[in-house]
Design a protein around this motif. Structure first.
Motif, short mmCIF file in Angstrom:
data_model
loop_
_atom_site.label_atom_id
_atom_site.label_comp_id
_atom_site.label_asym_id
_atom_site.label_seq_id
_atom_site.Cartn_x
_atom_site.Cartn_y
_atom_site.Cartn_z
N LEU A 195 0.83 -1.21 0.00
CA LEU A 195 0.00 0.00 0.00
C LEU A 195 0.86 1.26 0.00
O LEU A 195 0.59 2.21 -0.72
CB LEU A 195 -0.95 0.00 1.20
CG LEU A 195 -2.13 -1.00 1.13
CD1 LEU A 195 -2.79 -1.17 2.49
CD2 LEU A 195 -3.15 -0.56 0.08
N GLU A 196 1.93 1.22 0.81
CA GLU A 196 2.86 2.36 0.88
C GLU A 196 3.50 2.60 -0.49
O GLU A 196 3.63 3.74 -0.95
CB GLU A 196 3.93 2.09 1.96
CG GLU A 196 4.92 3.21 2.15
CD GLU A 196 4.30 4.49 2.71
OE1 GLU A 196 4.64 5.57 2.18
OE2 GLU A 196 3.46 4.40 3.64
N THR A 249 -3.31 5.47 -7.39
CA THR A 249 -4.43 5.67 -6.45
C THR A 249 -5.49 4.58 -6.59
O THR A 249 -5.96 4.04 -5.57
CB THR A 249 -5.06 7.06 -6.67
OG1 THR A 249 -4.00 8.03 -6.71
CG2 THR A 249 -6.01 7.43 -5.54
N ASN A 288 1.77 6.96 -6.69
CA ASN A 288 0.55 7.60 -7.22
C ASN A 288 -0.35 6.65 -8.01
O ASN A 288 -1.04 7.04 -8.94
CB ASN A 288 0.88 8.83 -8.10
CG ASN A 288 1.46 9.97 -7.27
OD1 ASN A 288 1.00 10.21 -6.15
ND2 ASN A 288 2.45 10.64 -7.80
N PRO A 321 -0.97 6.18 4.96
CA PRO A 321 0.39 6.37 4.45
C PRO A 321 1.17 7.38 5.28
O PRO A 321 0.64 8.40 5.70
CB PRO A 321 0.17 6.90 3.03
CG PRO A 321 -1.19 6.43 2.66
CD PRO A 321 -1.99 6.47 3.93
N TYR A 337 -4.21 1.41 -5.23
CA TYR A 337 -4.09 1.56 -3.78
C TYR A 337 -5.43 1.32 -3.11
O TYR A 337 -5.56 0.53 -2.16
CB TYR A 337 -3.55 2.97 -3.47
CG TYR A 337 -3.57 3.33 -2.00
CD1 TYR A 337 -2.54 2.93 -1.15
CD2 TYR A 337 -4.64 4.07 -1.46
CE1 TYR A 337 -2.57 3.26 0.20
CE2 TYR A 337 -4.68 4.41 -0.12
CZ TYR A 337 -3.63 4.00 0.71
OH TYR A 337 -3.64 4.31 2.05
N ASN A 338 -6.48 2.01 -3.64
CA ASN A 338 -7.82 1.88 -3.04
C ASN A 338 -8.37 0.46 -3.20
O ASN A 338 -9.00 -0.07 -2.28
CB ASN A 338 -8.78 2.89 -3.68
CG ASN A 338 -8.41 4.33 -3.29
OD1 ASN A 338 -7.90 4.56 -2.20
ND2 ASN A 338 -8.66 5.29 -4.19
N LYS A 341 -6.59 -1.83 -0.76
CA LYS A 341 -7.01 -1.54 0.61
C LYS A 341 -8.38 -2.16 0.88
O LYS A 341 -8.62 -2.75 1.95
CB LYS A 341 -7.05 0.00 0.80
CG LYS A 341 -7.12 0.42 2.25
CD LYS A 341 -6.97 1.94 2.38
CE LYS A 341 -7.01 2.32 3.85
NZ LYS A 341 -6.95 3.78 4.04
N HIS A 343 0.94 4.02 -2.94
CA HIS A 343 0.63 5.41 -2.61
C HIS A 343 1.74 6.34 -3.08
O HIS A 343 1.48 7.38 -3.72
CB HIS A 343 0.41 5.55 -1.09
CG HIS A 343 0.13 6.95 -0.67
ND1 HIS A 343 1.11 7.80 -0.18
CD2 HIS A 343 -1.05 7.67 -0.68
CE1 HIS A 343 0.56 8.97 0.09
NE2 HIS A 343 -0.77 8.91 -0.20
N THR A 344 3.01 6.00 -2.77
CA THR A 344 4.14 6.87 -3.16
C THR A 344 4.30 6.90 -4.68
O THR A 344 4.87 7.85 -5.22
CB THR A 344 5.47 6.41 -2.49
OG1 THR A 344 5.66 5.03 -2.77
CG2 THR A 344 5.45 6.64 -1.00
#
Length: 430
Positions: free
Chosen positions: A17-18, A26, A24, A42, A29-30, A33, A21-22
């Motif tokens: 996830l980290e 998104t 981008n 994050p 990531y979502n 999650k 996120h870094t």
């Protein structure tokens, strides 16, 4: 994923996830999650920041290390597989050293003699248990037992091709066994009036020569099994009779404390070697390769006989070994060092050394040029009765139409066998 614990799963998900996120990503990531149900906020300072990248680069680094190690391992394995033969080939002066490579057990009586097959990794052993056993000396495996004699078997010898095996016994018989036909006993020879203590094939394999407790040496024709000649001259038990490499001479060792030399064609005694203070147990012709060292020991110029049968070594119950010049009948050197009866002698293929076995349980290595005992091997737990060096030939003949025999050099392999009263055979390898 089943391979990961709950904690490891949580760490992996959070570091992914980290990373998403870094980077981008998104939507990814979502989605991750939501699928994992992990609560994660994050944080560039958290331990998960950059964790996935670190782990990934360390895996790549480890993979490279593993590949390097595998390459190194393969080259070492190759080196190891070549090493024994390379080392054996290079070690022209190899001598037995403890521990033995194989310990062969199975006989139920004292082992009297061992003999190597001239071509294969086969060893034959004779024993007082009335049997002969066949072994593979390379693997140390037992192959079979030959039964036919009814009393102690005293000697065993292969012909130069290894097709036939000859044995002799206290039952007065000499037997020939066919190694190419299931080791069947194809011939039985008789003629001696007492225990037959030694038997050998003469060069050419047409005849065999035997020695007996009846004080005679006898020559038999292999094909017909007929007695060709009886040689008399010793006043006591003849322990052994061996031919020279060219078959022009026989050397015999006797309980009468002498060694004698004979013409096998006429039975004429060509010489008598006197000097031992007790019964003789062994006699052995020196190979031509040993002449230079023996002459150096005797202080003689390195000129003289070039053919086989110029020098012999004898071993006795007087605990000594003596080297003799056959032409003059003179003793060249007395080798003292054993603490009990000397039972077996064998010259080193290099011609520089002599090996002896004795009832002091040792094998000794003697430097021929000086007469010095340079090594003592604590070989057995009881008397050592027999010693043999491997006979395998390595042909150096080139396939260019030249007669193979002319180009063939007999190169003995580095393997020694010893045996005796402890009923075990030891195989000594580099």
């Amino acid at each position: 994923m089943a391979l990961l614990s709950d904690r490891q799963k949580e760490e992996l998900h959070k570091s992914m996830l980290e990373y998403l996120h870094t980077s981008n990503f998104t939507a990814a990531y979502n989605a991750l999650k939501e699928d994992t149900g992990v609560e994660y906020t994050p944080d560039p300072k958290a331990k998960y920041a950059g964790l996935l990248e670190k782990k990934w680069t360390s895996v790549i680094r480890l993979q490279k290390k593993i590949m390097d190690l595998e390459t190194r391992n393969a080259s070492l394995q190759e080196e190891l597989s070549i090493a024994p033969s390379k080392r054996a080939a290079m070690q022209a002066d190899w001598v037995p050293r403890a521990p033995a490579a194989h310990v062969l057990t199975g006989h139920r009586g004292h082992i009297t003699r061992v003999a190597f097959h001239p071509q294969y990794s086969i060893l034959a052993s004779a024993s007082e248990d009335a049997t002969v056993k066949i072994w593979d000396w390379e693997t140390g495996e037992f192959e079979r037992t030959l039964k036919g004699h009814h009393r102690a078997v005293h000697d065993v010898d292969f012909d130069h091709k290894g097709h036939l095996l000859v044995t002799c016994s206290s039952d007065l018989f000499i037997k020939i066994w066919d190694s190419e036909n299931e080791w069947k006993n194809t011939k039985t020879l008789s003629g001696h009036d007492h225990s037959v203590s030694s038997v050998r094939f003469m060069p050419g394999d047409q005849y065999i020569v035997s020695a007996s407790r009846d004080s005679t040496i006898r020559v038999f024709d292999v094909a017909s099994t007929h007695l060709v000649r009886t040689i008399s001259g010793h006043s006591e038990w003849v322990r052994c009779a061996v031919p020279s490499d060219d078959g022009r001479l026989l050397a015999s060792a006797s309980k009468d404390k002498t060694a004698k030399l004979w013409d096998p064609l006429t039975g004429e005694c060509k010489g008598e070697l006197r000097g031992h203070d007790n019964e003789l147990e062994a006699v052995c012709f020196a190979p031509v390769a040993a002449y230079a060292a023996i002459r150096e020991l005797a202080g003689l110029p390195n000129v003289g006989p070039k053919g086989p049968g110029a020098y012999v070594a004898t071993g006795s119950r007087d605990k000594t070994i003596k080297l003799w010049d056959i032409q003059s009948g003179q003793m060249i050197k007395n080798l003292a060092g054993h603490d009990n009866w000397v039972r077996a002698l064998v010259f080193h293929p290099s011609g520089k050394l002599l090996l002896s076995a004795a009832d002091d349980k040792t094998i000794r290595v003697w430097e021929l040029s000086t007469g010095r005992c340079m090594k003592t091997v604590e070989a057995h737990s009881h008397f050592v009765a027999t010693l043999a060096w491997g006979r395998q030939r390595v042909s150096t003949a080139k396939s260019n139409g030249v007669d193979a025999k002319a180009g063939e050099v007999e190169k003995l392999v580095n393997v020694v066998a010893s045996a005796g009263v402890d009923q075990i055979i030891k195989i000594w390898l580099p």
